[in-house]
Design a protein around this motif. Structure first.
Motif, PDB file in Angstrom:
ATOM      1  N   ASN A  89       0.813  -1.221   0.000  1.00  0.00           N
ATOM      2  CA  ASN A  89       0.000   0.000   0.000  1.00  0.00           C
ATOM      3  C   ASN A  89       0.851   1.278   0.000  1.00  0.00           C
ATOM      4  OD1 ASN A  89      -2.405   1.330  -0.062  1.00  0.00           O
ATOM      5  ND2 ASN A  89      -2.744   1.265   2.141  1.00  0.00           N
ATOM      6  N   GLU A  90       2.022   1.186  -0.594  1.00  0.00           N
ATOM      7  CA  GLU A  90       2.932   2.331  -0.625  1.00  0.00           C
ATOM      8  C   GLU A  90       3.108   2.795  -2.077  1.00  0.00           C
ATOM      9  OE1 GLU A  90       7.071   3.224   1.791  1.00  0.00           O
ATOM     10  OE2 GLU A  90       6.974   1.413   0.593  1.00  0.00           O
ATOM     11  N   VAL A  91       3.268   4.108  -2.254  1.00  0.00           N
ATOM     12  CA  VAL A  91       3.630   4.638  -3.569  1.00  0.00           C
ATOM     13  C   VAL A  91       5.088   5.067  -3.491  1.00  0.00           C
ATOM     14  CG1 VAL A  91       3.247   6.441  -5.293  1.00  0.00           C
ATOM     15  CG2 VAL A  91       1.298   5.426  -4.109  1.00  0.00           C
ATOM     16  N   VAL A  92       5.909   4.410  -4.276  1.00  0.00           N
ATOM     17  CA  VAL A  92       7.337   4.727  -4.269  1.00  0.00           C
ATOM     18  C   VAL A  92       7.704   5.323  -5.630  1.00  0.00           C
ATOM     19  CG1 VAL A  92       9.668   3.743  -4.171  1.00  0.00           C
ATOM     20  CG2 VAL A  92       7.926   2.994  -2.554  1.00  0.00           C
ATOM     21  N   GLY A  93       8.386   6.449  -5.583  1.00  0.00           N
ATOM     22  CA  GLY A  93       8.795   7.125  -6.807  1.00  0.00           C
ATOM     23  C   GLY A  93      10.195   6.717  -7.216  1.00  0.00           C
ATOM     24  N   LEU A  94      10.429   6.770  -8.517  1.00  0.00           N
ATOM     25  CA  LEU A  94      11.757   6.469  -9.059  1.00  0.00           C
ATOM     26  C   LEU A  94      12.086   7.601 -10.017  1.00  0.00           C
ATOM     27  CD1 LEU A  94      13.815   4.146  -8.846  1.00  0.00           C
ATOM     28  CD2 LEU A  94      12.675   3.069 -10.776  1.00  0.00           C
ATOM     29  N   ILE A  95      13.053   8.421  -9.640  1.00  0.00           N
ATOM     30  CA  ILE A  95      13.362   9.591 -10.460  1.00  0.00           C
ATOM     31  C   ILE A  95      14.839   9.591 -10.817  1.00  0.00           C
ATOM     32  CG2 ILE A  95      11.470  11.055  -9.638  1.00  0.00           C
ATOM     33  CD1 ILE A  95      13.278  12.218  -7.564  1.00  0.00           C
ATOM     34  N   GLY A  96      15.167  10.408 -11.781  1.00  0.00           N
ATOM     35  CA  GLY A  96      16.554  10.480 -12.225  1.00  0.00           C
ATOM     36  C   GLY A  96      16.620  10.975 -13.644  1.00  0.00           C
ATOM     37  N   PRO A  97      17.805  11.349 -14.096  1.00  0.00           N
ATOM     38  CA  PRO A  97      17.936  11.891 -15.456  1.00  0.00           C
ATOM     39  C   PRO A  97      17.717  10.813 -16.520  1.00  0.00           C
ATOM     40  CG  PRO A  97      20.081  11.565 -14.471  1.00  0.00           C
ATOM     41  CD  PRO A  97      19.099  11.287 -13.396  1.00  0.00           C
ATOM     42  N   ASN A  98      17.597  11.242 -17.762  1.00  0.00           N
ATOM     43  CA  ASN A  98      17.480  10.289 -18.872  1.00  0.00           C
ATOM     44  C   ASN A  98      18.697   9.371 -18.885  1.00  0.00           C
ATOM     45  OD1 ASN A  98      15.052  11.239 -19.832  1.00  0.00           O
ATOM     46  ND2 ASN A  98      16.023  12.758 -21.174  1.00  0.00           N
ATOM     47  N   GLY A  99      18.457   8.108 -19.147  1.00  0.00           N
ATOM     48  CA  GLY A  99      19.566   7.166 -19.214  1.00  0.00           C
ATOM     49  C   GLY A  99      20.034   6.669 -17.858  1.00  0.00           C
ATOM     50  N   ALA A 100      19.291   7.011 -16.802  1.00  0.00           N
ATOM     51  CA  ALA A 100      19.708   6.584 -15.453  1.00  0.00           C
ATOM     52  C   ALA A 100      19.425   5.108 -15.223  1.00  0.00           C
ATOM     53  CB  ALA A 100      18.995   7.433 -14.403  1.00  0.00           C
ATOM     54  N   ALA A 108       4.118  10.714  -3.775  1.00  0.00           N
ATOM     55  CA  ALA A 108       4.754   9.451  -3.334  1.00  0.00           C
ATOM     56  C   ALA A 108       5.018   9.453  -1.822  1.00  0.00           C
ATOM     57  CB  ALA A 108       6.065   9.253  -4.089  1.00  0.00           C
ATOM     58  N   ASP A 109       5.107   8.229  -1.274  1.00  0.00           N
ATOM     59  CA  ASP A 109       5.486   8.103   0.143  1.00  0.00           C
ATOM     60  C   ASP A 109       7.003   8.183   0.281  1.00  0.00           C
ATOM     61  OD1 ASP A 109       2.815   7.500   1.196  1.00  0.00           O
ATOM     62  OD2 ASP A 109       3.002   5.713  -0.054  1.00  0.00           O
ATOM     63  N   ARG A 110       7.677   7.430  -0.559  1.00  0.00           N
ATOM     64  CA  ARG A 110       9.148   7.420  -0.559  1.00  0.00           C
ATOM     65  C   ARG A 110       9.622   7.485  -2.000  1.00  0.00           C
ATOM     66  NH1 ARG A 110      11.762   3.150   0.635  1.00  0.00           N
ATOM     67  NH2 ARG A 110      10.050   1.673   0.304  1.00  0.00           N
ATOM     68  N   ALA A 111      10.921   7.718  -2.159  1.00  0.00           N
ATOM     69  CA  ALA A 111      11.442   7.764  -3.535  1.00  0.00           C
ATOM     70  C   ALA A 111      12.911   7.355  -3.561  1.00  0.00           C
ATOM     71  CB  ALA A 111      11.271   9.155  -4.129  1.00  0.00           C
ATOM     72  N   TYR A 112      13.306   6.913  -4.734  1.00  0.00           N
ATOM     73  CA  TYR A 112      14.709   6.592  -4.998  1.00  0.00           C
ATOM     74  C   TYR A 112      15.164   7.457  -6.168  1.00  0.00           C
ATOM     75  CZ  TYR A 112      14.073   2.411  -2.144  1.00  0.00           C
ATOM     76  OH  TYR A 112      13.807   1.545  -1.109  1.00  0.00           O
ATOM     77  N   VAL A 113      16.407   7.934  -6.075  1.00  0.00           N
ATOM     78  CA  VAL A 113      16.973   8.691  -7.185  1.00  0.00           C
ATOM     79  C   VAL A 113      18.009   7.792  -7.857  1.00  0.00           C
ATOM     80  CG1 VAL A 113      18.216  10.763  -7.882  1.00  0.00           C
ATOM     81  CG2 VAL A 113      16.656  10.852  -5.929  1.00  0.00           C
ATOM     82  N   LEU A 114      17.785   7.531  -9.123  1.00  0.00           N
ATOM     83  CA  LEU A 114      18.738   6.696  -9.873  1.00  0.00           C
ATOM     84  C   LEU A 114      19.648   7.592 -10.695  1.00  0.00           C
ATOM     85  CD1 LEU A 114      17.087   3.598 -11.623  1.00  0.00           C
ATOM     86  CD2 LEU A 114      18.622   3.636  -9.661  1.00  0.00           C
TER      87      LEU A 114
END
Lengths: 244, 213
Positions: free
Chosen positions: A27-38, A200-206
């Motif tokens: 039940n969590e929304v996790v974001g995944l963000i980062g530049p193109n090609g990450a 989002a609840d949490r996020a990761y930066v790639l």
């Protein structure tokens, strides 16, 4: 609910992902963000089974599902809304929805189809329209509805707001919020990092195939230094003004 | 005008068989993006089955018809399992070469085991009958072929448009990976495509063999 540890995916000699680990709770929304090609899309495609990892492990409900084929992954309860939607352009809206429910019984499929048309009213009048004739917003809604037809517990979304008008971008993020309220678990890749971190609840930066940062979305949103990471510059010499 | 009508009926009678064969090739091409040059071998196998049933065993065409159909479907599934499954996802050139290999292998097996001489068997008695309508001479076999082809195409359209089997097949033909993401099993949908192609070839084989003997 979804655990990824030490995931490495290669395209020939090039490593697109290098030992990525992340987790998504129920039940969590996790974001995944980062530049193109990450490596964001590569990560989703690897978890969904479209790509085979060279190393690492994927667990779904503590069960190892590494290297599962996409259809097996769907039956395990994980669906992907792929980048660029990948609708079946020559098939009608209803046929696209029906194929989304290929893993469930005919009765359940029919029930889910009615639910999707209720959830996405724009599809109601387009039932017999070929998906290739839909507008960007309608197509995106169909792509999400199609993925929900199998009632997945975990939904991966790749750039759900890409190319949409602002009002439809609002709709997509409201929908993510609504799906969380229904008890779904989501891992969302999005170029619109600010909007994603707001929901989002949490996020990761790639970055270059590795996790560069992680934490609660509100904390990441407050870190101005991450802007450079989002746009893919490091020395600041050509950093655009985020206020511009 | 009579000549045009006569040519039309004759052409439809012969062309219908090719239409069924072409549809089978199109089904395989849609799902695997491969031109299956071994598709004609389904008729070769069916012909030897017909010969065994009608001449060797001395049974009538009533027994040959289901066996011809079964042989085409069975051979189609076997070819996919033995040959094409192992090169799936390979380059188009590899798959093309594999289909040529199957084509030459089947021919070589029959030449080695049955010999290279032409064999024939009696055609059904009704196939040679001719109906005269005014100045038109209509072969009964032409009427049967055209009717059977129309019925087969109608059933095929129904299957492809109205059933989950057909929708899965069309989805896989349009975007194979996206279809897998929806839960379509790749082995199953390809096997089903070969069953359909084999069934179409089987019906074509029945009438082709009834006509040629």
């Amino acid at each position: 609910m979804l655990e990824v540890s030490g995931l490495t995916t290669r395209y020939g000699a090039i490593s697109a992902l290098r030992g990525v680990s992340l987790s998504v709770g129920a039940n969590e929304v996790v974001g995944l963000i980062g530049p193109n090609g990450a490596g964001k899309t590569t990560l989703l495609n690897t978890v969904a089974g479209l790509l085979r990892p060279a190393e690492g492990e994927v667990l779904l409900d503590a069960r190892p599902v590494t290297g599962y084929s996409p259809d097996r992954m769907l039956r395990a309860g994980l669906a992907l809304v792929p980048e660029h939607r990948r609708l079946f352009a020559q098939m009608t809206v209803v046929e696209n929805l029906r194929i989304g429910g290929v893993t469930v019984s005919a009765d359940e499929r029919s029930e889910r189809l009615d639910e999707m048309v209720e959830l996405f009213p724009v599809l109601k009048d387009k039932r017999s329209t070929a998906a290739g004739y839909l507008s960007g917003g309608e197509a995106q809604q169909l792509a999400i509805a199609r993925a929900l037809m199998s009632s997945p517990r975990v939904v991966l979304m790749d750039e759900p707001s890409l190319g949409l008008a602002p009002v439809l971008v609002d709709f997509v993020f409201e929908l993510i919020d609504r799906l969380r309220a229904e008890g779904r678990t989501m891992l969302v890749v999005e170029q619109n990092a600010t909007r994603l971190l707001e929901v989002a609840d949490r996020a990761y930066v790639l970055r270059t195939g590795e996790v560069a940062a992680e934490g609660p979305a509100s904390e990441l949103l407050a870190r101005e230094d991450l802007f450079d990471t989002f746009v893919g510059v490091s020395d600041g010499s050509d950093t655009p003004d985020p206020q511009a | 005008m009579i000549d045009v009508l006569q040519s039309l009926i004759d052409g439809l009678g012969r062309g219908s068989i090719y239409a069924l064969l072409a549809l089978g090739i199109a089904v395989i091409f849609g799902v695997m993006h491969m031109v299956n040059f071994a598709h004609g071998e389904l008729i070769t196998v069916s012909a030897y089955v017909a010969f065994a049933v009608v001449v060797t065993a001395g049974w009538g065409w009533w027994a040959a018809v289901p066996l011809i159909f079964g042989a085409a479907v069975g051979t189609s599934v076997a070819v996919e399992f033995v040959a094409f499954r192992w090169v799936r996802g390979s380059s188009d050139f590899t798959m093309l070469l594999t289909s040529f290999a199957v084509h030459f292998l089947v021919q070589a097996i029959f030449v080695m085991t049955m010999g290279a001489s032409v064999r024939s068997f009696p055609r059904p008695e009704w196939a040679d009958r001719v109906w005269s309508v005014g100045d038109l001479n209509i072969q009964v076999i032409d009427v049967a072929v055209i009717g059977a082809t129309a019925a087969t195409l109608a059933v095929t359209v129904y299957l492809l448009q109205r059933t989950m089997f057909g929708i899965s097949l069309r989805a896989a033909a349009e975007d194979f990976d996206a279809a897998r993401l929806m839960g379509v099993r790749s082995n199953k949908v390809i096997r089903q495509a070969f069953i359909l192609a084999g069934a179409l070839a089987g019906i074509a084989a029945i009438f082709f063999l009834m006509r040629t003997g």
